[in-house]
Design an enzyme around this catalytic site. Structure first.
Site, short mmCIF file in Angstrom:
data_model
loop_
_atom_site.label_atom_id
_atom_site.label_comp_id
_atom_site.label_asym_id
_atom_site.label_seq_id
_atom_site.Cartn_x
_atom_site.Cartn_y
_atom_site.Cartn_z
N ASP A 60 0.89 -1.16 0.00
CA ASP A 60 0.00 0.00 0.00
C ASP A 60 0.93 1.21 0.00
O ASP A 60 1.62 1.46 0.99
CB ASP A 60 -0.87 -0.05 1.26
CG ASP A 60 -1.72 1.19 1.44
OD1 ASP A 60 -1.50 2.18 0.72
OD2 ASP A 60 -2.60 1.17 2.32
N TYR A 114 0.74 0.13 14.73
CA TYR A 114 -0.14 -0.05 13.58
C TYR A 114 0.25 0.89 12.44
O TYR A 114 0.39 2.08 12.65
CB TYR A 114 -1.59 0.25 13.98
CG TYR A 114 -2.56 -0.06 12.87
CD1 TYR A 114 -2.73 -1.38 12.44
CD2 TYR A 114 -3.28 0.93 12.23
CE1 TYR A 114 -3.58 -1.69 11.40
CE2 TYR A 114 -4.15 0.63 11.18
CZ TYR A 114 -4.29 -0.68 10.78
OH TYR A 114 -5.14 -0.99 9.76
N LYS A 131 -3.29 -2.55 7.68
CA LYS A 131 -3.44 -4.00 7.72
C LYS A 131 -2.50 -4.62 6.69
O LYS A 131 -2.08 -3.97 5.73
CB LYS A 131 -4.89 -4.38 7.44
CG LYS A 131 -5.67 -4.74 8.71
CD LYS A 131 -5.07 -5.93 9.44
CE LYS A 131 -5.80 -6.29 10.70
NZ LYS A 131 -4.92 -6.63 11.82
C1 F6R Z 1 -7.88 -0.53 7.76
C2 F6R Z 1 -7.52 0.83 7.47
C3 F6R Z 1 -8.48 1.90 7.76
C4 F6R Z 1 -7.89 2.97 8.68
C5 F6R Z 1 -8.93 4.05 9.02
C6 F6R Z 1 -8.36 5.19 9.85
O1 F6R Z 1 -6.85 -1.39 7.44
O2 F6R Z 1 -6.43 1.09 6.99
O3 F6R Z 1 -9.66 1.39 8.31
O4 F6R Z 1 -7.40 2.38 9.83
O5 F6R Z 1 -9.44 4.62 7.83
O6 F6R Z 1 -7.23 5.67 9.24
P1 F6R Z 1 -6.35 6.86 9.85
O7 F6R Z 1 -6.01 6.50 11.27
O8 F6R Z 1 -5.16 6.92 8.95
O9 F6R Z 1 -7.21 8.09 9.76
MG MG Z 2 -3.98 2.25 3.20
MG MG Z 3 -4.89 -2.21 2.14
#
Ligand code: F6R
Ligand code: MG
Ligand code: MG
Length: 374
Positions: free
Chosen positions: A10, A226, A229
């Site tokens: 990603d 984190y 994913k």
């Molecule tokens: C799941 C994922 C999204 C983000 C969510 C919050 O793998 O990547 O669900 O975790 O959109 O993202 P942030 O914390 O970057 O605003």
């Molecule tokens: Mg992403």
């Molecule tokens: Mg992804």
């Protein structure tokens, strides 16, 4: 010997974490075109959600430094596009400053399978978004060990002998091979816990060949926090003593539950979709899986065929939507939200600190009564 390598990352989402921008796909495709006939025998670009995958056929071994460096280079270029367009999380999975040796521990995920090309070599490449590598445990078990899924385990002499499952313990960095069907129950004890134990390879006992390979990188275990994913990929060879294409696809007719979805911290159903529908939306989900089929022939990838672009998987999609409704109504409660030790985002440590002084011992029943009499 030929190697099929899927290397994915990603490197920026369009919009949010839902898809890859077409300009990034163009840049990656032209890099593949430039390497074809040189480093690569053949190659293609695939996407699933916000993940961009390079599907590469080459004559080098797995873990080859030049192939891995090429992928890193491509991801650096797609990151530059994402940065220029202000896409979300540009360069998200590139955890190192620079490439060194191979991609292990550097962020991108990869599944690689070495084989002698058979006269006809049907292969399915799977790509998932918003879930983790252990998401392949259930379908791999069904394909290679469950006779209610794969008729060949009973009626094809070459499959009847069974398969070896190589399992990684991602917490302890060690591996163990289970011999199925004899050790099937032992295997299930481990791979039923997919956050920790992940099937990395499946080997045919009668053909003595690798039949399936998965990516096993867990970003949070690499980065210690984190970052997104892992969104795993998998390669499965089919037919002639291996599960038929239809046996390999069959497990996905059930929208089983996986960890992933919103903030990497929820259980949700895995929805099999055509590549054109692989764009998680609702609650950053439901997690998606795409299956691209190829005939590998004479060092060429003949394909792809978009195998879930098929009404036979409509019911699984309806089931996934129904399950998503069911899970969503739990809001912040388990089993929708992951258990505390598997949460990818958490405010718990800060909360524990802030509330530490306010916790009181629970009174004994007699002391409780004294309080009530007061
Ligand atoms: C799941 C994922 C999204 C983000 C969510 C919050 O793998 O990547 O669900 O975790 O959109 O993202 P942030 O914390 O970057 O605003
Ligand atoms: Mg992403
Ligand atoms: Mg992804």
């Amino acid at each position: 010997m030929t190697t099929l390598s899927i290397i994915k990352a990603d490197t920026g989402g369009f919009v949010g974490h839902s898809a890859v921008h077409p300009e990034m796909v163009e840049v990656a495709a032209s890099a593949i075109d430039g390497a074809r006939g040189d480093l690569l025998l053949d190659g293609q670009v695939a996407t699933c959600g916000d993940d961009l995958a390079l599907v590469m056929l080459h004559a080098r071994p797995a873990d080859d430094p030049a192939v891995h460096e090429f992928a890193w280079e491509v991801f650096t270029q797609t990151t530059a596009v994402a940065t220029r367009l202000g896409l979300y999380g540009a360069g998200q999975d590139l955890l190192s400053e620079a490439f060194s040796g191979n991609l292990r521990g550097m962020g991108p995920g990869y599944a690689e399978l070495e084989f002698e090309e058979r006269p006809s070599e049907p292969v399915i490449c799977f790509f998932a978004d918003k879930t983790e590598p252990g998401a392949w445990n259930l379908p791999l078990f069904k394909m290679f060990a469950d006779p209610f899924n794969s008729a060949g385990l009973v009626i094809d002499a070459k499959m009847h002998e069974g398969f070896l499952f190589e399992v990684y313990d991602l917490y302890e960095d060690k591996r163990l091979t289970f011999d199925c069907p004899a050790e099937m129950y032992d295997l299930l004890m481990f791979i039923g816990a997919p956050a920790r134990y992940v099937v990395h390879r499946v080997i045919s006992k009668s053909l003595r060949e690798t039949a399936a390979a998965t990516s096993t990188q867990r970003l949070s275990l690499i980065a210690g926090k984190y970052v997104g994913k892992d969104d795993p990929v998998m390669i499965v060879r089919c037919q002639s003593g291996l599960p038929a294409v239809g046996e390999v696809l069959e497990p996905f007719a059930f929208a089983y539950g996986v960890a992933g979805c919103m903030r990497g911290s929820h259980h949700a159903p895995l929805m099999p979709v055509a590549a054109s529908d692989a764009h998680p939306s609702r609650f950053d989900g439901p997690p998606r899986v795409v299956a691209l089929g190829y005939q590998v022939h004479g060092g060429r990838l003949v394909g792809p065929r978009d195998l879930f672009d098929d009404p036979a998987f409509d019911r699984a999609r309806v089931q996934a939507n129904d399950m998503m409704d069911w899970f969503r109504r739990h809001g912040p409660f388990e089993p929708h939200r992951l258990p505390l030790d598997e949460l990818e985002y958490t405010t718990m440590a800060a909360l524990e600190k802030r509330l530490a002084d306010r916790w009181q011992p629970i009174l004994s029943p007699t002391a409780d009564q004294r309080v009530m009499r007061r």
